[in-house]
Design a protein around this motif. Structure first.
Motif, PDB file in Angstrom:
ATOM      1  N   ASN A 146       1.090  -1.292   0.049  1.00 62.17           N
ATOM      2  CA  ASN A 146       0.061   0.103  -0.026  1.00 62.17           C
ATOM      3  C   ASN A 146       1.094   1.489  -0.092  1.00 62.17           C
ATOM      4  OD1 ASN A 146      -2.086  -1.608   0.323  1.00 62.17           O
ATOM      5  ND2 ASN A 146      -1.807  -1.711   2.453  1.00 62.17           N
ATOM      6  N   ALA A 147       0.363   2.473  -0.782  1.00 68.82           N
ATOM      7  CA  ALA A 147       0.856   4.222  -0.382  1.00 68.82           C
ATOM      8  C   ALA A 147      -0.470   4.377  -0.342  1.00 68.82           C
ATOM      9  CB  ALA A 147       1.542   3.497  -2.442  1.00 68.82           C
ATOM     10  N   TRP A 148       0.486   5.710   0.097  1.00 66.44           N
ATOM     11  CA  TRP A 148      -0.275   7.337   0.938  1.00 66.44           C
ATOM     12  C   TRP A 148      -0.688   7.779  -0.347  1.00 66.44           C
ATOM     13  CZ3 TRP A 148       2.491  12.082   0.732  1.00 66.44           C
ATOM     14  CH2 TRP A 148       1.594  12.937   1.173  1.00 66.44           C
ATOM     15  N   GLN A 149      -0.195   7.703  -1.409  1.00 64.87           N
ATOM     16  CA  GLN A 149      -0.884   8.172  -2.656  1.00 64.87           C
ATOM     17  C   GLN A 149      -2.260   7.959  -3.012  1.00 64.87           C
ATOM     18  OE1 GLN A 149       2.398   7.911  -2.321  1.00 64.87           O
ATOM     19  NE2 GLN A 149       3.347   9.931  -2.392  1.00 64.87           N
ATOM     20  N   SER A 150      -2.341   6.737  -2.745  1.00 67.33           N
ATOM     21  CA  SER A 150      -3.037   5.231  -2.830  1.00 67.33           C
ATOM     22  C   SER A 150      -4.486   5.135  -2.280  1.00 67.33           C
ATOM     23  CB  SER A 150      -2.521   4.509  -4.419  1.00 67.33           C
ATOM     24  OG  SER A 150      -3.734   3.644  -5.092  1.00 67.33           O
ATOM     25  N   ALA A 151      -5.609   4.535  -2.787  1.00 62.91           N
ATOM     26  CA  ALA A 151      -6.385   3.737  -1.724  1.00 62.91           C
ATOM     27  C   ALA A 151      -6.364   2.583  -2.394  1.00 62.91           C
ATOM     28  CB  ALA A 151      -8.144   4.578  -2.299  1.00 62.91           C
ATOM     29  N   THR A 152      -6.113   2.257  -3.227  1.00 62.83           N
ATOM     30  CA  THR A 152      -5.274   0.800  -3.321  1.00 62.83           C
ATOM     31  C   THR A 152      -4.350   0.035  -3.833  1.00 62.83           C
ATOM     32  OG1 THR A 152      -5.426   1.062  -5.512  1.00 62.83           O
ATOM     33  CG2 THR A 152      -7.642   0.803  -5.203  1.00 62.83           C
ATOM     34  N   PRO A 153      -3.831  -1.125  -3.523  1.00 66.56           N
ATOM     35  CA  PRO A 153      -3.016  -2.036  -3.675  1.00 66.56           C
ATOM     36  C   PRO A 153      -1.893  -0.956  -4.789  1.00 66.56           C
ATOM     37  CG  PRO A 153      -4.017  -3.382  -2.650  1.00 66.56           C
ATOM     38  CD  PRO A 153      -4.795  -2.194  -3.206  1.00 66.56           C
ATOM     39  N   VAL A 154      -0.166  -0.820  -4.659  1.00 68.33           N
ATOM     40  CA  VAL A 154       0.346  -0.060  -5.833  1.00 68.33           C
ATOM     41  C   VAL A 154       0.599  -1.583  -6.608  1.00 68.33           C
ATOM     42  CG1 VAL A 154      -0.291   1.550  -5.781  1.00 68.33           C
ATOM     43  CG2 VAL A 154       2.160   0.732  -5.031  1.00 68.33           C
ATOM     44  N   LEU A 155       1.267  -2.655  -5.419  1.00 65.09           N
ATOM     45  CA  LEU A 155       2.057  -3.750  -6.303  1.00 65.09           C
ATOM     46  C   LEU A 155       1.474  -4.806  -4.999  1.00 65.09           C
ATOM     47  CD1 LEU A 155       4.253  -4.694  -7.651  1.00 65.09           C
ATOM     48  CD2 LEU A 155       5.870  -4.231  -6.055  1.00 65.09           C
ATOM     49  N   TYR A 156       1.514  -6.052  -5.845  1.00 63.62           N
ATOM     50  CA  TYR A 156       1.209  -7.021  -4.438  1.00 63.62           C
ATOM     51  C   TYR A 156       2.486  -7.917  -4.771  1.00 63.62           C
ATOM     52  CZ  TYR A 156      -3.957  -6.943  -3.823  1.00 63.62           C
ATOM     53  OH  TYR A 156      -4.588  -6.741  -3.225  1.00 63.62           O
ATOM     54  N   ASN A 157       3.627  -8.456  -3.815  1.00 66.35           N
ATOM     55  CA  ASN A 157       4.856  -9.539  -3.327  1.00 66.35           C
ATOM     56  C   ASN A 157       4.406 -10.520  -3.238  1.00 66.35           C
ATOM     57  OD1 ASN A 157       7.345  -9.521  -3.150  1.00 66.35           O
ATOM     58  ND2 ASN A 157       7.461 -10.018  -1.016  1.00 66.35           N
ATOM     59  N   VAL A 158       4.727 -11.464  -3.906  1.00 64.45           N
ATOM     60  CA  VAL A 158       4.723 -13.397  -3.802  1.00 64.45           C
ATOM     61  C   VAL A 158       5.022 -13.283  -2.208  1.00 64.45           C
ATOM     62  CG1 VAL A 158       5.458 -14.791  -4.511  1.00 64.45           C
ATOM     63  CG2 VAL A 158       5.164 -13.227  -5.807  1.00 64.45           C
ATOM     64  N   LYS A 159       4.823 -14.309  -1.185  1.00 68.16           N
ATOM     65  CA  LYS A 159       4.521 -14.339  -0.511  1.00 68.16           C
ATOM     66  C   LYS A 159       5.472 -15.710   0.227  1.00 68.16           C
ATOM     67  CE  LYS A 159       2.686 -14.255   4.788  1.00 68.16           C
ATOM     68  NZ  LYS A 159       1.825 -14.382   5.514  1.00 68.16           N
ATOM     69  N   SER A 160       4.777 -16.400  -0.824  1.00 72.43           N
ATOM     70  CA  SER A 160       4.733 -18.104  -1.188  1.00 72.43           C
ATOM     71  C   SER A 160       4.278 -18.438  -2.237  1.00 72.43           C
ATOM     72  CB  SER A 160       3.902 -18.587   0.191  1.00 72.43           C
ATOM     73  OG  SER A 160       3.161 -18.944  -0.135  1.00 72.43           O
ATOM     74  N   ALA A 161       4.775 -19.631  -2.859  1.00 68.58           N
ATOM     75  CA  ALA A 161       3.926 -20.288  -3.477  1.00 68.58           C
ATOM     76  C   ALA A 161       4.828 -22.127  -3.256  1.00 68.58           C
ATOM     77  CB  ALA A 161       5.065 -20.308  -4.798  1.00 68.58           C
ATOM     78  N   SER A 162       2.736 -22.637  -3.459  1.00 69.47           N
ATOM     79  CA  SER A 162       3.330 -24.329  -3.788  1.00 69.47           C
ATOM     80  C   SER A 162       2.435 -24.722  -4.770  1.00 69.47           C
ATOM     81  CB  SER A 162       2.471 -24.230  -2.315  1.00 69.47           C
ATOM     82  OG  SER A 162       1.166 -23.793  -2.771  1.00 69.47           O
ATOM     83  N   MET A 163       2.428 -26.271  -4.646  1.00 64.22           N
ATOM     84  CA  MET A 163       2.334 -26.666  -6.328  1.00 64.22           C
ATOM     85  C   MET A 163       1.982 -28.579  -5.058  1.00 64.22           C
ATOM     86  SD  MET A 163       1.168 -27.800  -9.346  1.00 64.22           S
ATOM     87  CE  MET A 163       2.964 -27.100 -10.586  1.00 64.22           C
ATOM     88  N   GLN A 164       0.623 -28.432  -5.231  1.00 65.94           N
ATOM     89  CA  GLN A 164       0.323 -29.584  -4.627  1.00 65.94           C
ATOM     90  C   GLN A 164      -0.671 -31.297  -5.908  1.00 65.94           C
ATOM     91  OE1 GLN A 164      -2.481 -28.136  -0.889  1.00 65.94           O
ATOM     92  NE2 GLN A 164      -0.606 -28.308  -0.102  1.00 65.94           N
ATOM     93  N   ILE A 165      -0.245 -31.797  -5.365  1.00 63.62           N
ATOM     94  CA  ILE A 165      -1.695 -33.050  -5.872  1.00 63.62           C
ATOM     95  C   ILE A 165      -2.059 -33.649  -5.483  1.00 63.62           C
ATOM     96  CG2 ILE A 165      -1.305 -35.012  -7.329  1.00 63.62           C
ATOM     97  CD1 ILE A 165       0.026 -32.217  -8.952  1.00 63.62           C
TER      98      ILE A 165
END
Length: 306
Positions: free
Chosen positions: A68-87
């Motif tokens: 989030n940024a001060w100048q925007s009410a919506t996120p300006v970017l999404y950062n990958v926290k985790s990735a997975s693959m399940q079978i």
């Protein structure tokens, strides 16, 4: 582009295969680089057999955090926290491979006081179990369209409960999660026309087959057995040859061809007509011949499966 019903895919055929995770040594597990039809087991792997009617679930997922940024009410970017693959799959067959994967321990023969095996086996469940690292391959196909998902490194992350009932088979519910493999969770292979602009199916690997009757001039199927010769060329994976039984209800396996060649199918008396099925890369071709015809004719298979 316009709607295209030929691009709708199903998965009526498939298979699940496991092997020890690659160790980097020449004799270790080699990851497949070609698509499979779910029938031929990849070199160095073992088949897990029948899966219940729910099939196999493949779930790639990404968990993100918004920036989030001060100048925007919506996120300006999404950062990958985790990735997975399940079978996830529920196995139906009870054998050494499936049961050891489910319980997470090996079967050990029980021996008597003289050190002889008694025919009883014991599986010890540790209070501090060690998770086994495996490689997983999932194949699925629809006619000649083949897909293969490969997970180089994985572990069983969850197990379901075994329900013991009089009217229902035991089932082994497994969730297998991918581990990092040098920056990769896995990969998917296909011969589908993914990048094509038109509809339709990418044809299977080019091969040809014919059915002839070498002794057609002298055969008498009513009184003696006779032979029909199947010739196949351009086989890139094992091809099976089956003969329709006399009742016309099921095909019976005659042989599996692992290389280009021919095979003589024996038709027992008193059959004077025979139907032969040649299966390669998930595609079936059927031929009908009689004891007095020189060359068989292609036809729609009498029995769709089998």
């Amino acid at each position: 582009m316009a709607n295209d019903a030929q691009k709708i895919r199903f998965a009526p055929n498939g298979g699940v295969f496991v092997a020890p995770a690659p160790n980097g040594l020449p004799g270790g597990t080699q990851l497949p680089v070609d698509v499979g039809d779910g029938k031929a087991v990849p070199t160095g792997y073992k088949a897990l057999g029948y899966v219940d009617e729910g099939g196999v679930t493949i779930t790639p997922s990404i968990e993100t955090d918004p920036v989030n940024a001060w100048q925007s009410a919506t996120p300006v970017l999404y950062n990958v926290k985790s990735a997975s693959m399940q079978i996830k799959a529920t196995l139906l067959e009870t054998n050494q491979l499936t049961s050891e994967l489910f319980w997470g321990a090996p079967w050990i023969p029980v021996k008597d006081t003289q050190g002889q095996e008694t025919g009883t086996y014991r599986l010890d469940l540790s209070s501090t179990p060690e998770l086994q690292e495996i490689t997983l391959v999932v194949d699925w196909s629809q006619k000649g369209v083949l897909y293969r998902c490969v997970i180089p490194r994985a572990m069983i992350s969850d197990r379901g409960a075994i329900t013991l009932q009089r009217t229902e088979a035991q089932k082994y519910e497994l969730t297998i999660s991918a581990l990092d493999a040098n920056g990769s969770l896995g990969y998917v292979l296909t011969n589908d026309s993914i990048k094509g602009t038109g509809g339709g199916v990418t044809p299977p690997a080019p091969f040809a087959s014919t059915v002839t009757v070498p002794g057609f001039a002298t055969n008498d199927g009513t009184n003696a057995a006779w032979s029909a010769r199947v010739a196949a060329t351009g086989i890139t994976s094992p091809a099976t040859i089956k003969l329709l039984n006399g009742a016309g209800t099921a095909f019976q396996l005659q042989t599996t061809l692992n290389s280009d060649g021919t095979y003589d199918v024996t038709i027992p008396k008193p059959q004077t007509t025979a139907e032969i099925k040649v299966t390669h890369a998930g595609v079936d071709y059927c031929y009908t011949v009689t004891d007095k015809t020189q060359t068989g004719s292609s036809k729609t298979c009498t029995v769709v499966s089998g």
